[in-house]
Design a protein around this motif. Structure first.
Motif, PDB file in Angstrom:
ATOM      1  N   GLY A 121      57.479  20.229  24.287  1.00 28.40           N
ATOM      2  CA  GLY A 121      56.928  20.567  25.587  1.00 28.40           C
ATOM      3  C   GLY A 121      57.811  21.505  26.371  1.00 28.40           C
TER       4      GLY A 121
ATOM      5  N   ALA B 192      53.408  19.102  25.343  1.00 27.89           N
ATOM      6  CA  ALA B 192      52.408  19.927  24.664  1.00 27.89           C
ATOM      7  C   ALA B 192      51.867  19.200  23.436  1.00 27.89           C
ATOM      8  N   SER B 193      52.759  18.432  22.754  1.00 27.19           N
ATOM      9  CA  SER B 193      52.338  17.649  21.601  1.00 27.19           C
ATOM     10  C   SER B 193      53.251  16.440  21.448  1.00 27.19           C
TER      11      SER B 193
END
Length: 123
Positions: free
Chosen positions: A87, A117-118
């Motif tokens: 992220g 983000a993941s």
């Protein structure tokens, strides 16, 4: 939204590794699962007492990569679950995120706020 298994992992103690990019090589710092909080909108909040090099790195490149886990949570192949989080990170010293961290950890000079983000389960 963060995976439920990740939130379960954070209820148990374990080491968190936080990687940022310094000018010549990756830089790593550690903290504990019990220090990690999740904001209402799903950001990862971590108290910072030091982390000066991490802060300097994020001022130039917002990318942060983290790993965390616990042996106490069932994983993909048996005992132990772990996650890789990618992220964008920023250090905050005012506002709701900082207040949430400072309320629990009086020694914190700042909060590392990571917009995820993941979040991939690796174990």
């Amino acid at each position: 939204m963060l995976p439920e298994k990740l939130l379960e992992v954070l209820k148990h103690e374990g080491v968190v590794a936080i990687a940022t990019q310094s000018p010549n090589e990756p830089h790593l710092v550690n903290t504990w699962n019990s220090y990690v909080q999740i904001s209402d909108d799903g950001r990862v909040l971590i108290p910072a007492g030091g982390m000066k090099e991490t802060e300097a790195n994020l001022a130039k490149d917002k990318q942060v990569v983290m790993t965390l886990g616990s042996r106490e949570v069932a994983g993909k192949n048996g005992p132990g679950a772990g996650f890789l989080i990618k992220g964008a990170g920023a250090f905050v010293t005012t506002g709701a995120d900082f207040a949430k961290v400072k309320n629990k950890f009086q020694w914190a000079r700042a909060a590392l706020a990571v917009t995820v983000a993941s979040a991939t389960q690796t174990l």
